[in-house]
Scaffold this motif. Sequence first.
Motif, short mmCIF file in Angstrom:
data_model
loop_
_atom_site.label_atom_id
_atom_site.label_comp_id
_atom_site.label_asym_id
_atom_site.label_seq_id
_atom_site.Cartn_x
_atom_site.Cartn_y
_atom_site.Cartn_z
N PHE A 99 88.84 28.36 33.60
CA PHE A 99 89.39 29.19 34.67
C PHE A 99 90.49 30.12 34.15
CE2 PHE A 99 92.05 29.49 38.66
CZ PHE A 99 91.16 30.29 39.35
N GLY A 100 91.05 29.77 32.99
CA GLY A 100 92.11 30.58 32.41
C GLY A 100 93.49 30.19 32.87
N ALA A 101 93.58 29.05 33.60
CA ALA A 101 94.89 28.62 34.10
C ALA A 101 95.79 28.13 32.97
CB ALA A 101 94.70 27.51 35.14
N VAL A 102 95.19 27.55 31.94
CA VAL A 102 95.95 27.04 30.80
C VAL A 102 95.18 27.37 29.53
CG1 VAL A 102 97.05 25.16 32.08
CG2 VAL A 102 94.82 24.79 31.03
N VAL A 118 78.64 25.84 50.28
CA VAL A 118 77.70 26.27 51.31
C VAL A 118 77.66 27.80 51.37
CG1 VAL A 118 77.27 26.33 53.80
CG2 VAL A 118 77.85 24.17 52.69
N ALA A 119 78.82 28.43 51.31
CA ALA A 119 78.86 29.90 51.30
C ALA A 119 78.14 30.45 50.06
CB ALA A 119 80.31 30.38 51.32
N PHE A 120 78.36 29.80 48.92
CA PHE A 120 77.68 30.21 47.69
C PHE A 120 76.17 30.13 47.85
CE2 PHE A 120 75.47 28.49 43.97
CZ PHE A 120 75.69 29.48 43.02
N GLY A 121 75.68 29.01 48.38
CA GLY A 121 74.24 28.83 48.54
C GLY A 121 73.63 29.76 49.56
N ALA A 122 74.30 29.92 50.71
CA ALA A 122 73.76 30.78 51.77
C ALA A 122 73.71 32.23 51.32
CB ALA A 122 74.60 30.63 53.03
N GLU A 134 76.75 37.12 39.44
CA GLU A 134 75.55 37.95 39.62
C GLU A 134 75.44 38.44 41.06
OE1 GLU A 134 71.84 39.81 39.24
OE2 GLU A 134 73.28 39.17 37.71
N MET A 135 75.64 37.54 42.02
CA MET A 135 75.42 37.94 43.42
C MET A 135 76.52 38.84 43.97
SD MET A 135 76.34 34.48 45.64
CE MET A 135 75.36 33.38 44.65
N LEU A 136 77.73 38.74 43.40
CA LEU A 136 78.82 39.60 43.87
C LEU A 136 78.96 40.88 43.05
CD1 LEU A 136 81.70 37.08 44.77
CD2 LEU A 136 80.07 38.22 46.28
N SER A 137 78.10 41.01 42.05
CA SER A 137 78.17 42.22 41.22
C SER A 137 77.81 43.47 42.03
CB SER A 137 77.24 42.09 40.02
OG SER A 137 75.89 41.96 40.43
N VAL A 138 77.03 43.29 43.10
CA VAL A 138 76.65 44.45 43.92
C VAL A 138 77.85 45.04 44.64
CG1 VAL A 138 74.27 43.67 44.25
CG2 VAL A 138 76.05 42.94 45.86
N SER A 185 83.89 39.19 38.78
CA SER A 185 84.94 38.30 38.28
C SER A 185 85.50 37.42 39.39
CB SER A 185 86.07 39.12 37.66
OG SER A 185 86.63 40.01 38.60
N LEU A 186 85.54 37.92 40.62
CA LEU A 186 86.01 37.13 41.75
C LEU A 186 85.06 35.97 42.02
CD1 LEU A 186 87.92 36.63 44.13
CD2 LEU A 186 86.50 38.19 45.48
N GLY A 187 83.75 36.22 41.94
CA GLY A 187 82.79 35.16 42.16
C GLY A 187 82.96 34.03 41.17
N PHE A 188 83.15 34.37 39.90
CA PHE A 188 83.36 33.33 38.89
C PHE A 188 84.64 32.55 39.16
CE2 PHE A 188 84.56 31.53 34.84
CZ PHE A 188 83.35 31.11 34.30
N ALA A 189 85.70 33.26 39.57
CA ALA A 189 86.98 32.60 39.81
C ALA A 189 86.91 31.63 40.99
CB ALA A 189 88.06 33.66 40.07
#
Length: 448
Positions: free
Chosen positions: A112-115, A163-167, A268-272, A277-281
């Motif tokens: 995550f890059g926190a440490v 659930v949000a990720f899957g939907a 991938e899904m938020l790249s549109v 980067s937010l999706g990964f975070a």
Amino acid sequence: MSERLGLTECVSIALGGMIGGGIYAVLGVVAKLTTGATWFAFVLAGVVAACAGYSYNRLNALGDDRGGSVSFVQQTLGNETLAGMVGWTLLFGYVGSMAMYAYAFAEFAIGFGAVPSAYAGVPLRPVISVGAIALFVGLNLLGARSTGTAENVLVAVKVGILVAFGAFGLVYATGLSDTAMTYGFGQFTSVSPLVAAAISFVAFQGWQLLFYDQESIADNVETIRKAVYVSIPVAVAIYVLVAVVTVNLAPEALQSHPHVALGDAASEMLSVFGLSSLGFAVISASALFSTGSAINATLFSSAHFAKRLIRGDLLPDRFGDGDADGVPEKTVLALGAATAAFSAYGSLGAITSFASLAFIIVFGAMSYLAFRQRDHEDVNPVLPAVGALGALGFAPLMFRNLYRREPETFWMVVVLAVFVVAVELLYFEREAIQHHLSEFGDGVNSRL
């Protein structure tokens, strides 16, 4: 009663013990074996787990001493040695599971890059793992209500994110991208989904932790029954949803770096929207919540389980006071210390594999005990039979997979299993062993 856990807390604890390991630790391994049919493997494992859950609930309702697997063996078979060996085996499994969660927690924190991954040349992964364990040991020492409230928050956050990720992933894959969805129907006739289901079985062990917390649960028999029947289907639904999305959106990541495959799928899904980067975070943050709540739930319930072993003289009283209110502090500290040692220095591959096999064998055995009660009007024999045959059928599949794909881990698991059984026999049969040694010594002296 205000200090007792209700249905919401119980469902949270059960889900906390399942979701954390299933999604982030098991998904990649299962997907490597059966790719598009990953969701089907989770369904198979969930069906067997649900049948085992029915068996646990029936045995719990029929028994006088409601304390889970050990009590069930004592009441139905009357064998103290066998009951104690079941208890110790499960305790080793819980420690291994918590070590796995703590290891994963540290990996996600670093990813995550926190440490940083190291400081002054010293790897920080073991330090973070031990720190996470210490955090949840302290939380459990505060009491049941603090633990249950924290679990509600942790589970609500991670389930909401998944659930949000899957939907949204399904919407993206079927309508916003040119992804050709695959569901692996062609693999249903092969053995790979069965092997994958066996490996994923550890992801469904969290619900039975509730049976060791009954003194902390209001209306325990009915509350636990409802929590089991709610939590297992919810876990299966989340596994299936996330598996379908991840397998279709991040197939390469599942093969190369499975621990962060969900993050790649979210990117991938938020790249549109230009938010990859937010999706990964967000998914990485969810991973921290998930593994943290898995440590919390397993530590809370395994401490209650250890307390029952101490009270029944199945575990030395130096590990805590079996008559203490709540969980003994020494028990929580001992479990935390053992988990910290495993997570920092142990071979997590071997420990986790042993834990998976332990749960498979114990769940199958408890289903068999319920099947033995089939003459009772409240016991449906079909469900315990499916639980016993399914779980015990998974065991050779697990061994076969380890032997073929990871021979070193296979032999480490075998050695560890032999060691654990030997230690258990030495403890529970110590009086008989001492008697035989004494007779042998007297015989030698008489001949001299």
